[in-house]
Design a protein around this motif. Structure first.
Motif, mmCIF file in Angstrom:
data_model
loop_
_atom_site.group_PDB
_atom_site.id
_atom_site.type_symbol
_atom_site.label_atom_id
_atom_site.label_comp_id
_atom_site.label_asym_id
_atom_site.label_seq_id
_atom_site.Cartn_x
_atom_site.Cartn_y
_atom_site.Cartn_z
ATOM 1 N N MET A 1 -29.292 1.155 -25.188
ATOM 2 C CA MET A 1 -29.325 1.851 -23.896
ATOM 3 C C MET A 1 -28.993 3.328 -24.112
ATOM 4 O O MET A 1 -27.958 3.654 -24.707
ATOM 5 C CB MET A 1 -28.308 1.223 -22.931
ATOM 6 C CG MET A 1 -28.306 1.846 -21.540
ATOM 7 S SD MET A 1 -26.958 1.245 -20.500
ATOM 8 C CE MET A 1 -27.171 -0.525 -20.604
ATOM 9 N N ASP A 2 -29.865 4.230 -23.650
ATOM 10 C CA ASP A 2 -29.568 5.643 -23.839
ATOM 11 C C ASP A 2 -28.544 6.112 -22.805
ATOM 12 O O ASP A 2 -28.211 5.408 -21.854
ATOM 13 C CB ASP A 2 -30.835 6.487 -23.801
ATOM 14 C CG ASP A 2 -31.519 6.491 -22.432
ATOM 15 O OD1 ASP A 2 -30.823 6.347 -21.407
ATOM 16 O OD2 ASP A 2 -32.748 6.629 -22.383
ATOM 17 N N HIS A 3 -28.041 7.333 -23.008
ATOM 18 C CA HIS A 3 -26.919 7.781 -22.186
ATOM 19 C C HIS A 3 -27.319 8.036 -20.746
ATOM 20 O O HIS A 3 -26.495 7.874 -19.828
ATOM 21 C CB HIS A 3 -26.270 9.012 -22.806
ATOM 22 C CG HIS A 3 -27.029 10.281 -22.590
ATOM 23 N ND1 HIS A 3 -28.231 10.566 -23.209
ATOM 24 C CD2 HIS A 3 -26.758 11.364 -21.793
ATOM 25 C CE1 HIS A 3 -28.658 11.740 -22.816
ATOM 26 N NE2 HIS A 3 -27.798 12.254 -21.958
ATOM 27 N N THR A 5 -29.568 6.267 -18.987
ATOM 28 C CA THR A 5 -29.595 4.946 -18.353
ATOM 29 C C THR A 5 -28.183 4.475 -18.063
ATOM 30 O O THR A 5 -27.887 3.951 -16.976
ATOM 31 C CB THR A 5 -30.316 3.937 -19.261
ATOM 32 O OG1 THR A 5 -31.676 4.343 -19.431
ATOM 33 C CG2 THR A 5 -30.282 2.537 -18.654
ATOM 34 N N GLN A 6 -27.282 4.678 -19.020
ATOM 35 C CA GLN A 6 -25.890 4.285 -18.824
ATOM 36 C C GLN A 6 -25.276 5.060 -17.657
ATOM 37 O O GLN A 6 -24.568 4.492 -16.815
ATOM 38 C CB GLN A 6 -25.103 4.532 -20.104
ATOM 39 C CG GLN A 6 -23.651 4.070 -20.031
ATOM 40 C CD GLN A 6 -22.937 4.259 -21.360
ATOM 41 O OE1 GLN A 6 -23.452 4.899 -22.274
ATOM 42 N NE2 GLN A 6 -21.748 3.713 -21.473
ATOM 43 N N GLY A 99 -29.884 15.097 -16.363
ATOM 44 C CA GLY A 99 -30.619 15.101 -17.620
ATOM 45 C C GLY A 99 -31.346 16.410 -17.841
ATOM 46 O O GLY A 99 -31.396 16.940 -18.961
ATOM 47 N N ASP A 354 -35.304 2.948 -14.532
ATOM 48 C CA ASP A 354 -34.715 3.815 -15.552
ATOM 49 C C ASP A 354 -35.762 4.499 -16.422
ATOM 50 O O ASP A 354 -35.456 5.518 -17.069
ATOM 51 C CB ASP A 354 -33.762 3.005 -16.436
ATOM 52 C CG ASP A 354 -32.494 2.609 -15.695
ATOM 53 O OD1 ASP A 354 -31.995 3.422 -14.883
ATOM 54 O OD2 ASP A 354 -32.003 1.493 -15.912
ATOM 55 N N PRO A 358 -36.163 10.010 -18.239
ATOM 56 C CA PRO A 358 -36.667 11.095 -19.110
ATOM 57 C C PRO A 358 -37.870 11.815 -18.519
ATOM 58 O O PRO A 358 -38.057 13.016 -18.756
ATOM 59 C CB PRO A 358 -37.022 10.362 -20.408
ATOM 60 C CG PRO A 358 -37.244 8.944 -20.006
ATOM 61 C CD PRO A 358 -36.299 8.690 -18.873
#
Length: 377
Positions: A1-3, A5-6, A99, A354, A358
């Motif tokens: 899980m990328d940051h 999404t977290q 982001g 999610d 990006p």
């Protein structure tokens, strides 16, 4: 899980209602400060990022509030606050903008100022105006302002917008009828407020059907009918509450005028009195030509599928107040068509996708670089 999404899922677990977003505001401010961005806290949270010597500035808005809905999702990060959930994707909107802030502080080159606007209480149409009244646009003036909202049912990452009207206004009305209650066995003695109210419900539908141009896009909905009657008691008072959506200020004003005329006429016919309250919280959201063209160019450059002339939306958006004060553009970002991602906004099992995090961050970054291009020495 990328940051990202977290981060989004952490926001999802801790939803807060409008003007109660204290934990959310603290987390947003903390993250902005960790990036070295200048932070100002008030009604909302404002981040200011400057690069180069350019004097142009653009505002990017994300909403923060959740809804009073009991979540029925089956994923492993549900709301931890009973009866409150992020059922509109504001958790994702914040995360995409954070982001973008990460990208803009590190790698992106631009010349000018980016003002990150994290707004409370979008759902009730009060947050944007509260920030404006607090002086956000005077303290941090911007030349243009932009906002994203996810759109379930549209392909993932598809960006759609249009110049001119993009979202309808919302007005709330309340009609109170004062009749004469009495015994259910002797209706001729009083004036039954239910009968008057029922006639009004039907008569109000003629506003759209007969008094406005076909295709005007106006909706008049009676959503509540409350009386003081009982099992064997005819009510002496009735209250009708409802919602009006309009795509043009002239139509919105016409609806109010016709509603008052119809109410007065029906009340007079039955020998009762009636009062009308009509309040507009969400005005029409109007996209300016230049910012809208810029959104479409940036979206294409970011690799997104673009619809530059979508149909206006019937829902309302608090961003309208920012766009009325500064030229702006409101755009929609496809959330997907399957499962919870395709469920309607405000559904108890809706979830933000999610996969958009990006995409949204990249789009925001591209837009900033396009609107605040680096100087060529």
């Amino acid at each position: 899980m990328d940051h990202l999404t977290q981060m989004r899922r952490q926001f999802h677990r801790r939803p807060e209602l409008g003007f109660q977003e204290e934990h959310t505001k603290a987390r947003v401010a903390e993250h902005l400060r960790s990036l070295g961005i200048e932070v100002h806290e008030g009604v909302g949270v404002v981040g200011v990022l400057r690069k180069g010597t350019g004097n142009r500035a653009i505002g990017l808005r994300a909403d923060m509030d959740a809804l009073p809905i009991l979540e029925t999702s089956t994923h492993d990060y549900p709301s931890e606050t009973a009866g409150v959930m992020h059922a509109c994707g504001h958790d994702g909107h914040m995360t995409m903008l954070l982001g973008a802030a990460e990208r803009l502080t590190k790698d992106a080159e631009f010349d000018g100022t980016v003002v990150f606007l994290f707004q409370p209480n979008e759902e009730h149409g009060l947050g944007a105006q509260a920030m404006i009244d607090e002086g956000v646009l005077k303290q941090f003036p911007v030349d243009e302002v932009f906002a994203i909202h996810n759109l379930p049912g549209a392909p993932v990452g598809q960006i759609s917008t249009r110049p001119g009207l993009i979202c309808s206004s919302e007005s709330l009305f309340e009609i109170t009828i004062h009749g004469q209650g009495g015994h259910a066995s002797m209706p001729q003695v009083g004036v039954d407020a239910i009968t008057v109210g029922a006639e009004l419900v039907t008569a109000l539908q003629t506003i759209v059907a007969r008094k406005l141009a076909p295709g005007a896009g106006v909706v008049v909905s009676v959503t509540e009918f409350v009386t003081d009657g009982q099992r064997n008691v005819l009510p002496g008072q009735a209250v009708l509450k409802g919602d009006v959506r309009a795509r043009a200020p002239a139509d919105r004003l016409a609806v109010e005028r016709f509603m008052r005329q119809i109410t007065d006429g029906v009340a007079a016919a039955h020998g009762v009195t009636a009062t009308v309250q009509f309040q507009t919280e969400f005005i029409e959201t109007i996209n300016a030509d230049g910012p809208t063209e810029a959104v479409c160019r940036a979206a294409k450059a970011a690799g997104c599928d673009v619809i530059p002339d979508r149909q206006p939306m019937s829902f309302s958006e608090d961003f309208a107040h920012f766009a009325a004060a500064v030229p702006g553009c409101f755009l929609l970002l496809g959330n997907g068509t399957e499962g919870a991602h395709g469920q309607p906004l405000h559904a108890s099992d809706y979830d933000f996708n999610d996969a958009l995090l990006p995409i949204g961050a990249a789009f925001w970054t591209q837009l900033v670089q396009d609107r605040l291009p680096p100087r060529k020495d």
